[in-house]
Design an enzyme around this catalytic site. Structure first.
Site, short mmCIF file in Angstrom:
data_model
loop_
_atom_site.label_atom_id
_atom_site.label_comp_id
_atom_site.label_asym_id
_atom_site.label_seq_id
_atom_site.Cartn_x
_atom_site.Cartn_y
_atom_site.Cartn_z
N ARG A 61 0.83 -1.20 0.00
CA ARG A 61 0.00 0.00 0.00
C ARG A 61 0.87 1.25 0.00
O ARG A 61 0.44 2.32 -0.44
CB ARG A 61 -0.95 0.00 1.20
CG ARG A 61 -1.76 1.30 1.34
CD ARG A 61 -3.05 1.11 2.12
NE ARG A 61 -2.88 0.35 3.32
CZ ARG A 61 -2.49 0.85 4.50
NH1 ARG A 61 -2.20 2.14 4.61
NH2 ARG A 61 -2.39 0.07 5.56
N TYR A 114 -14.51 17.58 -14.21
CA TYR A 114 -15.06 16.23 -14.35
C TYR A 114 -16.11 16.02 -13.27
O TYR A 114 -15.95 16.45 -12.13
CB TYR A 114 -13.92 15.23 -14.23
CG TYR A 114 -14.33 13.79 -14.09
CD1 TYR A 114 -15.18 13.18 -15.01
CD2 TYR A 114 -13.86 13.03 -13.03
CE1 TYR A 114 -15.55 11.86 -14.88
CE2 TYR A 114 -14.22 11.70 -12.88
CZ TYR A 114 -15.07 11.12 -13.81
OH TYR A 114 -15.43 9.81 -13.66
N ASP A 186 -5.07 18.87 -13.52
CA ASP A 186 -5.46 17.58 -14.10
C ASP A 186 -5.05 17.60 -15.57
O ASP A 186 -5.62 18.33 -16.38
CB ASP A 186 -6.97 17.38 -13.95
CG ASP A 186 -7.43 16.01 -14.42
OD1 ASP A 186 -6.78 15.42 -15.31
OD2 ASP A 186 -8.45 15.52 -13.91
N LYS A 211 -7.14 6.56 -18.87
CA LYS A 211 -7.44 7.13 -20.18
C LYS A 211 -6.26 6.95 -21.13
O LYS A 211 -5.85 5.84 -21.42
CB LYS A 211 -7.83 8.60 -20.01
CG LYS A 211 -8.83 8.87 -18.88
CD LYS A 211 -10.13 8.09 -19.00
CE LYS A 211 -11.25 8.61 -18.11
NZ LYS A 211 -11.02 8.47 -16.67
#
Length: 398
Positions: A61, A114, A186, A211
């Protein structure tokens, strides 16, 4: 690389950066460390790793060799000191903002975001005492006027999803530095192949690597790149203790495979989108088109200044509003009706009923997302086939 001090080119780094096969038994492709935990030779060694005094892995993690290679490669491509890989773009965004913001802080936001980012801000972190205000990030006077002593973060997309509105990244960064605010961009729509916000003065870059970076629609992933100090904070606070949004080693390997062909794919996405945008601009059914590669685009000059190519995303508005938009969408045969973007396949979506449904109709109108807006993610298919599909769908929309 190979004894030279010259920085290798983008494509070379996308394929080779940070990896020497001879360190891994000669394996051409980096191995996948599919493990949750790591052993220590001694208790003292483990204690040093936990204290940050010794480099080493103890739990995936927090760090994993496969993820670390991906992170170093993305940092190189974005021009940053360090990177962090996460389980999704929203994992990257939420881990970053939970780290940077506290109750009483203010974040200035681009006007269009978004839908899930908007929802997280307005229905998530905004309910914990963080103040939110939207500003046109291309209007530097408005941004300067909006700054207050409480402004800690300036966050925006450029180009924005879905209406392609752009921010003056260098101008925003200059104002932020003067006020001590952190700029987070972003960069999903562009990838570092088309635009590198850190070189324009931003502090952090976030990606939905699902993406274009992945490019094949088969994983979800997120990336953060910035200074070593900021990325370390996000890793040890936002990721480790707040979201736990860790990327699996297997998905990290798939993402690195996608990044190897990023430049080739982006060139094709951009070329196809340019032809399709020029076609749409001539069609009588189209009311308005938003594409940075068209001279009619209001921010065409800004796009040429901070992007090397105009990208593979197109937004356009059909005459006839929401009804025409639905008829167009339902008539498509080659374009897939789907959310997400950046895949080899061409995708179409209707923001008002899909990605931006978390906005109220009034909010969509306020932020320039009309009910009839259609967003196209232009894929890698033959352009003649894409043109034919759009042409027949336009006829059906009338």
């Amino acid at each position: 690389m190979h004894g030279s001090n010259k920085l290798p080119g983008f494509a070379t780094r996308a394929i080779h950066h940070g990896y020497d096969p001879q360190d891994h038994g000669g394996a051409l492709v980096p191995p996948v460390y599919q493990t949750a935990t790591f052993t220590f030779p001694t208790v003292e060694y483990g204690a040093a790793c936990f204290a940050g005094e010794q480099a080493g892995h103890f739990y995936s993690r927090i760090s994993n060799p496969t993820l670390n290679l991906l992170e170093a490669r993305m940092a190189s491509l974005e021009g940053g000191e360090a990177g962090l890989a996460l389980a999704s773009g929203m994992g990257a965004i939420t881990s970053t903002l939970w780290t940077l913001l506290r109750p009483g802080d203010e974040v200035l936001l681009g006007n269009t975001l978004y839908g899930c980012t908007f929802a997280f801000l307005h229905h998530g972190i905004g309910e914990f005492g963080v103040k939110l205000r939207h500003v046109d990030m291309a209007d530097l006077q408005a941004l300067e006027a909006a700054m207050t002593p409480a402004t800690r973060v300036i966050y925006f997309e450029s180009p924005a999803n879905p209406n392609m509105h752009m921010a003056d990244i260098a101008g925003v960064a200059k104002i932020a530095r003067k006020h001590g605010a952190t700029v987070v961009v972003d960069n999903t729509y562009c990838t570092p192949y088309l635009q590198r916000p850190l070189e324009l003065g931003a502090d952090l870059v976030v990606h939905s690597a699902t993406k274009y970076l992945s490019g094949h629609g088969d994983i979800t992933a997120g990336i953060v790149v910035g200074s070593q100090a900021l990325v370390d904070r996000i890793r040890l606070q936002g990721l480790k203790d707040m979201t736990g949004a860790v990327l699996s080693p297997h998905d990290a390997a798939l993402l690195m495979r996608g990044i190897k062909t990023l430049n080739l794919r982006m060139d094709r996405h951009c070329a196809n989108a340019q032809v399709l945008a020029e076609f749409l601009a001539r069609q009588p059914q189209v009311e308005l088109i938003h594409y940075p590669g068209l001279a009619s685009f209001p921010q065409y000059t800004l796009a040429r200044q901070q992007m090397s190519q105009p990208g593979g995303m197109i937004a356009f508005e059909l005459k006839g509003g929401i009804g025409a938009g639905r008829r167009f969408m339902n008539a498509l045969q080659l374009f897939s009706r789907a959310v997400s973007l950046g895949d080899a396949e061409s995708l179409a979506q209707h923001p008002a009923s899909m990605t931006h449904s978390s906005y109220t109709p009034e909010e969509r109108a306020h932020y320039g997302i009309s009910e009839g807006l259609v967003r196209l993610s232009v894929g890698l298919e033959d352009i003649d086939d894409l043109l034919a599909d759009v042409q027949q769908a336009l006829k059906a929309s009338a």
